[in-house]
Scaffold this active site. Structure first.
Site, PDB file in Angstrom:
ATOM      1  N   GLN A 195     -41.381  38.360  -9.724  1.00  0.00           N
ATOM      2  CA  GLN A 195     -39.962  37.793 -10.472  1.00  0.00           C
ATOM      3  C   GLN A 195     -40.100  36.585 -10.958  1.00  0.00           C
ATOM      4  OE1 GLN A 195     -35.801  38.456  -8.578  1.00  0.00           O
ATOM      5  NE2 GLN A 195     -36.205  36.486  -7.860  1.00  0.00           N
ATOM      6  N   ARG A 221     -33.236  41.707   3.301  1.00  0.00           N
ATOM      7  CA  ARG A 221     -33.766  43.180   3.875  1.00  0.00           C
ATOM      8  C   ARG A 221     -34.182  43.289   5.225  1.00  0.00           C
ATOM      9  NH1 ARG A 221     -34.628  43.839  -2.059  1.00  0.00           N
ATOM     10  NH2 ARG A 221     -33.275  45.154  -2.789  1.00  0.00           N
ATOM     11  N   GLY A 257     -37.465  31.365  -5.303  1.00  0.00           N
ATOM     12  CA  GLY A 257     -38.441  31.543  -4.008  1.00  0.00           C
ATOM     13  C   GLY A 257     -39.699  32.134  -4.679  1.00  0.00           C
ATOM     14  N   ALA A 304     -25.821  36.864   0.621  1.00  0.00           N
ATOM     15  CA  ALA A 304     -26.482  36.855   2.205  1.00  0.00           C
ATOM     16  C   ALA A 304     -27.454  36.054   2.445  1.00  0.00           C
ATOM     17  CB  ALA A 304     -27.192  38.371   2.090  1.00  0.00           C
ATOM     18  N   LEU A 305     -27.032  34.571   2.456  1.00  0.00           N
ATOM     19  CA  LEU A 305     -27.810  33.783   2.295  1.00  0.00           C
ATOM     20  C   LEU A 305     -28.638  33.432   3.630  1.00  0.00           C
ATOM     21  CD1 LEU A 305     -25.745  30.980   0.102  1.00  0.00           C
ATOM     22  CD2 LEU A 305     -27.590  32.793  -0.633  1.00  0.00           C
ATOM     23  N   HIS A 306     -29.667  33.191   3.734  1.00  0.00           N
ATOM     24  CA  HIS A 306     -30.508  32.674   5.014  1.00  0.00           C
ATOM     25  C   HIS A 306     -31.310  31.326   5.047  1.00  0.00           C
ATOM     26  CE1 HIS A 306     -33.726  34.430   2.726  1.00  0.00           C
ATOM     27  NE2 HIS A 306     -33.177  35.592   2.764  1.00  0.00           N
ATOM     28  N   VAL A 310     -40.107  30.970   3.055  1.00  0.00           N
ATOM     29  CA  VAL A 310     -40.069  30.357   4.433  1.00  0.00           C
ATOM     30  C   VAL A 310     -40.169  31.463   5.380  1.00  0.00           C
ATOM     31  CG1 VAL A 310     -37.939  29.508   5.866  1.00  0.00           C
ATOM     32  CG2 VAL A 310     -38.133  28.825   3.630  1.00  0.00           C
ATOM     33  N   HIS A 367     -32.754  30.649   1.324  1.00  0.00           N
ATOM     34  CA  HIS A 367     -31.859  30.200   0.640  1.00  0.00           C
ATOM     35  C   HIS A 367     -31.685  28.608   0.832  1.00  0.00           C
ATOM     36  CE1 HIS A 367     -31.070  34.581   0.363  1.00  0.00           C
ATOM     37  NE2 HIS A 367     -31.210  34.271  -0.817  1.00  0.00           N
TER      38      HIS A 367
HETATM   39  O1  PAF Z   1     -33.967  37.070  -6.177  1.00  0.00           O
HETATM   40  C1  PAF Z   1     -32.947  37.220  -6.184  1.00  0.00           C
HETATM   41  O2  PAF Z   1     -32.097  36.969  -5.437  1.00  0.00           O
HETATM   42  C2  PAF Z   1     -32.339  37.862  -7.467  1.00  0.00           C
HETATM   43  O3  PAF Z   1     -33.272  38.831  -8.147  1.00  0.00           O
HETATM   44  C3  PAF Z   1     -31.778  37.009  -8.824  1.00  0.00           C
HETATM   45  C4  PAF Z   1     -33.075  36.079  -9.200  1.00  0.00           C
HETATM   46  C5  PAF Z   1     -30.782  36.330  -8.122  1.00  0.00           C
HETATM   47  C6  PAF Z   1     -31.323  37.645  -9.872  1.00  0.00           C
HETATM   48  O4  PAF Z   1     -30.338  38.680  -9.422  1.00  0.00           O
END
Ligand code: PAF
Length: 271
Positions: free
Chosen positions: A134, A168, A128, A13-15, A157, A18
């Site tokens: 995370q 989301r 990010g 779901a790249l935006h 961003v 990403h």
């Molecule tokens: O941030 C995310 O998109 C996910 O948590 C990751 C780091 C790709 C792990 O599934």
């Protein structure tokens, strides 16, 4: 072949956020690998695994446009084939904040990231700052388990009104969308009060959130950059999590508190 491999793990779901990670990746090496995998291990039973957006064809176009050398998009079977038993335990930082409302989430994240590091042996990996807890836990895992990957955090961003880009955000209704932007407004207000000290930061952020009835706050908290308990001076991080409608959103910003030994602006003055 002697090239520096930079891994950008994603769930697709790249935006634009990403795209920024991929551009950052090119600054650190010459072979950019993108993984696209909606990792079931990091979703709780009541979470949105089934409805998590999947836009694979569009994602491949983004990867091509941003000059990725390779895209790895395994199925859950390929990643967690029969017999997998070992997972990564995130330790105490993984139990609080996001970990408190999403039990098992960070174990799932760290396990898949450790596997991706094992599969690709990257020199560098880019994540990010939007998912700050995370990022912090991944840095900690690399350091505690001596994984030998350089972890780079890329700035969040934002939309023009400040809302942090997130896969989301597409769940937000037209009515909820401006409400969601108040989260970043609260963080900006908090960061702007940094010179007045930690209490002023939290009060300024809370004032913005309290004025918005559409926000159901989970936490607004000030931490050290490594998420240790709140500092009284120097660099810090202000983090927020809240629900807007049924969508849970998180965001964070850096905050500069007064240096140790210097009174906070507006604080006690000694004559
Ligand atoms: O941030 C995310 O998109 C996910 O948590 C990751 C780091 C790709 C792990 O599934």
């Amino acid at each position: 072949a002697g090239r520096t491999v930079v891994l950008v793990p994603t769930m697709g779901a790249l935006h634009e956020g990403h795209r920024a990670l991929l551009r950052e990746a090119h600054r650190h090496g010459d072979a950019v690998v993108v993984s696209i995998f909606v990792n079931p291990l990091q979703f709780g039973p009541a979470e949105d695994l089934a409805r998590y957006p999947r836009t694979f064809a569009a994602d491949l176009r983004v990867c091509a446009e941003e000059g990725a050398s390779l895209v790895f998009a395994p199925t859950p079977d390929v990643m967690y084939g029969a017999g997998a038993q070992i997972t990564v335990h995130p330790g105490p930082i993984g139990e609080e904040l996001e970990g408190a409302s999403r039990p098992g989430h960070f174990s799932g994240v760290l396990t898949v990231v450790a596997k991706l590091f094992g599969l690709f042996r990257p020199d560098v990996a880019v994540f990010g700052e939007k998912d700050y807890q995370q990022l912090t836990l991944i840095r900690r895992m690399v350091s505690d388990l001596d994984l030998g990957v350089r972890v780079v955090g890329a700035p969040t961003v934002r939309e023009p009104d400040g809302l942090a880009l997130s896969s989301r955000n597409r769940y937000l209704s037209t009515m909820e969308r401006p409400v969601a932007a108040r989260l970043s407004a609260a963080l900006r207000a908090g960061a702007a009060a940094g010179a007045a000290g930690p209490d002023a930061v939290l009060a300024a952020g809370a004032a913005v959130l309290d004025a918005e009835p559409g926000i159901r706050l989970d936490y607004l908290t000030l931490r050290a950059p490594d998420l240790a308990p709140p500092p009284v001076s120097g660099p810090a991080r202000l983090l927020v999590a809240a629900r807007v409608g049924s969508t849970r959103l998180i965001d964070n910003v850096p905050v500069s508190l007064p240096e140790a030994g210097r009174p906070a602006a507006g604080g006690p003055v000694r004559g």
